[in-house]
Write a protein that holds these residues in place. Structure first.
Motif, short mmCIF file in Angstrom:
data_model
loop_
_atom_site.label_atom_id
_atom_site.label_comp_id
_atom_site.label_asym_id
_atom_site.label_seq_id
_atom_site.Cartn_x
_atom_site.Cartn_y
_atom_site.Cartn_z
N LYS A 8 0.83 -1.20 0.00
CA LYS A 8 0.00 0.00 0.00
C LYS A 8 0.87 1.26 0.00
O LYS A 8 2.00 1.25 0.49
N GLU A 94 -4.20 3.00 -4.90
CA GLU A 94 -3.85 2.96 -3.49
C GLU A 94 -2.73 1.99 -3.18
O GLU A 94 -2.31 1.89 -2.03
N ASP A 95 -2.25 1.22 -4.16
CA ASP A 95 -1.12 0.33 -3.92
C ASP A 95 -0.11 0.46 -5.06
O ASP A 95 -0.44 0.88 -6.16
N LYS A 116 -2.34 10.50 0.40
CA LYS A 116 -1.88 9.12 0.56
C LYS A 116 -2.22 8.24 -0.64
O LYS A 116 -1.86 7.07 -0.66
N GLU A 117 -2.93 8.81 -1.61
CA GLU A 117 -3.23 8.09 -2.84
C GLU A 117 -2.45 8.67 -4.00
O GLU A 117 -1.97 9.80 -3.95
#
Length: 455
Positions: A8, A94-95, A116-117
Motif C-alpha cells: 500500500k 492505493e497500492d 496518501k493516494e
C-alpha cells in the motif's frame, strides 16, 4: 522483470517517491520520466513513459496545475480530481502494484505531498498503423478496415458496429513480466455462460512469465493441444466486421494487445472455412460459395491420394477416365514425386514471404516456369503429377485459415504415405484417422469440430 507488489502507498510523500525510484529505473532508462513540479504550494511528482504520453494534452494539464493557488488545494486526492483535474480519464491508485502497472502501460502517475493516494491520468497514446484492410482476409464487398496492434482501437472498431448495452468488454491481463492486456468481448444476453466462465477462469489462473508471441502464446496456454492433432482449436480473424458478426451469433471474441487479430470461440469445421464474403452476398450466392469452398477443401485432401490409389490399381480406373493415367516414363515413383512437390511448394511459399515486394512477381514466374516446364522435361516429374499438385497448391487458398490449410496438408501427406504403403487398406485407414482427428479434436468449449459434446 517487474515483480508484483501489493504494498500500500504510504502517507509519507517522501517514502512513496523513494520507493518509486527504487522500483522504476528512472536514472538508467531514458524513456522513464520523472517530472517534479509544484501544485498549489505542494511538492508533486509525475512518472510516465516518454512516447506513450500525448504531449499537447499533458502540457495543458500541467498548465492548469501550475495556476492552482495554495488556498484552492483540497484535502484529499478525491477532492483534487473533482475540482482541479481538467481531464476525463482519471483514477486513484492505493497500492504500488497498480501504480507501476499503470505507468508501464502508458498512463501518468501523479504523487502530491499530503495525499496518501496516487492520481492516475490516462492521457496515453500508442504508436499505431492505420486500420487498413488486412491482406490475408479481403472482401469483395463491405468495409475496408482491419484490426491493428492497439487493443483500444480494436475494441472501438467493434463497438462502432454493435451499439448494444449488452456488449461487454472485460479487461484482463496475463504474464508476470509482460502484463499483457486481454479483452474478453461478448454480448451478455446471447453468450454461452458456461463457456464464458470457463474461459475467464482459465485466463485468471494462467501462470505465465510472459506472452512472448501475444495471441498464439495465450491460445497455447489456454488449451494445451495434443501434438499429433494439427487442427486448430480457435478461429482467427483480422476483420472487425467478422468479429462483430460472431459476437451477434453468441460467440466470445478475445483480443490481445499487440496482436492485429481476434480469437473467436467456440468454433467448428464449418466456422473455420467461413470467410467475410459469406456475410455480404445474397443467400443463394453465399450458400454457393460455402458449398464450393467446402468441396474444394475436401478435394485438397483426397485428390492426390485418390489419384495415387488408381495409378497403383489401373484396372479400377473407369474407361471414361483412362486419359488421366500416367503415359510418360516414370523415372521416380509417384509417391516420391508427390512428396517432393509438397516440400517444393512450401519452399516456394516461404521464399515468397521473404522476397522483396518488387521482386516477388518476376521471381514467382521464373520459379513456376523452371519447376513446371524444365522439371518435366528433365524426367524428374510427370506432367500429370505437376498438374494435380498445382491444383492442390492453388486450392489451399480458397479458405482463409492458414493453420487449417497446414492441418489439411498433413492429412493429405498421411493419406499419400498410407496409400503408397498399404494400397486400398492404407487409404481406408487414412480416411478413418482423418475422421478421428475431427471427431476427437476437443476445443475450449468442450465440443469437437462436429459440434458434439465431449467428456
Amino acid at each position: 522483470m517487474v515483480e508484483k507488489n501489493s504494498k500500500k502507498l504510504s502517507a509519507s510523500f517522501e517514502d512513496n517517491i523513494r520507493y518509486m525510484n527504487e522500483i522504476l529505473p528512472v536514472a538508467e532508462s531514458f524513456d522513464i520520466i520523472r517530472r517534479d513540479i509544484i501544485i498549489g504550494g505542494k511538492a508533486s511528482v509525475f512518472y510516465y513513459i516518454d512516447g506513450f504520453i500525448k504531449d499537447e494534452v499533458m502540457l495543458k494539464i500541467m498548465d492548469s496545475f501550475l495556476s492552482v493557488e495554495d488556498k484552492d488545494m483540497p484535502e484529499d486526492a478525491e477532492g483534487f480530481i473533482q475540482q482541479l483535474v481538467p481531464y476525463v480519464e482519471v483514477d486513484i491508485a492505493e497500492d504500488f502494484d497498480q501504480v507501476i502497472r499503470n505507468v508501464l502501460s502508458g498512463p501518468a502517475a501523479l504523487f502530491i505531498e499530503g495525499y496518501k493516494e496516487c492520481i492516475i491520468l490516462d492521457c496515453r497514446t500508442y504508436p499505431a498503423r492505420s486500420v487498413d484492410e488486412p491482406d490475408k482476409d479481403k472482401s469483395l464487398r463491405g468495409s475496408r478496415d482491419g484490426f491493428v496492434e492497439t487493443i483500444v482501437f480494436n475494441t472501438a472498431l467493434m463497438r462502432r458496429r454493435i451499439r448494444d448495452p449488452h456488449l461487454i468488454m472485460e479487461m484482463m491481463e496475463a504474464g508476470q513480466a509482460s502484463r499483457t492486456d486481454i479483452a474478453v468481448c461478448y454480448i451478455s444476453d446471447r453468450v454461452d455462460k458456461e463457456l464464458l466462465d470457463n474461459l475467464k477462469k482459465r485466463i485468471e489462473n494462467l501462470q505465465l512469465e510472459d506472452l512472448r508471441m501475444n495471441q498464439q502464446s495465450l491460445a497455447e496456454a489456454l488449451f494445451k493441444r495434443k501434438w499429433f492433432n494439427p487442427f486448430p482449436k480457435f478461429k482467427y480473424t483480422e476483420r472487425p466486421d467478422t468479429a462483430a458478426a460472431c459476437l451477434l451469433e453468441g460467440k466470445v471474441v478475445v483480443l490481445v494487445d499487440n496482436s492485429p487479430s481476434a480469437l473467436i470461440l467456440p468454433t467448428s469445421i464449418l466456422d473455420m472455412i467461413e470467410e467475410a464474403n459469406d456475410y455480404y452476398f445474397p443467400t443463394v450466392t453465399a450458400v454457393y460459395l460455402k458449398v464450393t469452398r467446402t468441396i474444394i477443401t475436401i478435394a485438397t485432401v483426397f485428390f492426390t491420394p485418390l489419384y495415387l490409389l488408381f495409378m497403383q490399381n489401373l484396372e479400377w480406373l473407369p474407361d471414361v477416365f483412362e486419359f488421366v493415367a500416367v503415359r510418360d516414363t516414370v523415372n521416380i515413383p509417384l509417391i516420391f514425386q508427390f512428396l517432393l512437390l509438397e516440400i517444393s511448394i512450401d519452399g516456394l511459399r516461404l521464399a515468397a514471404m521473404n522476397t522483396p515486394t518488387m521482386l516477388s512477381t518476376p521471381l514467382s514466374v521464373i520459379a513456376g516456369i523452371v519447376m513446371g516446364e524444365f522439371s518435366v522435361q528433365s524426367g524428374w516429374f510427370n506432367s500429370e503429377v505437376m498438374l494435380y499438385m498445382a491444383f492442390v497448391a492453388v486450392a489451399n487458398y480458397t479458405q482463409p485459415n492458414f493453420e487449417l490449410g497446414y492441418a489439411l496438408k498433413f492429412m493429405r501427406l498421411m493419406l499419400l504415405i498410407l496409400t503408397a504403403l498399404f494400397d486400398l487398406y492404407g487409404f481406408i485407414a487414412g480416411c478413418i484417422l482423418i475422421i478421428c482427428f475431427l471427431v476427437f479434436n476437443k476445443t475450449l468449449s468442450g465440443r469437437n469440430y462436429l459440434n458434439i459434446k465431449l467428456n
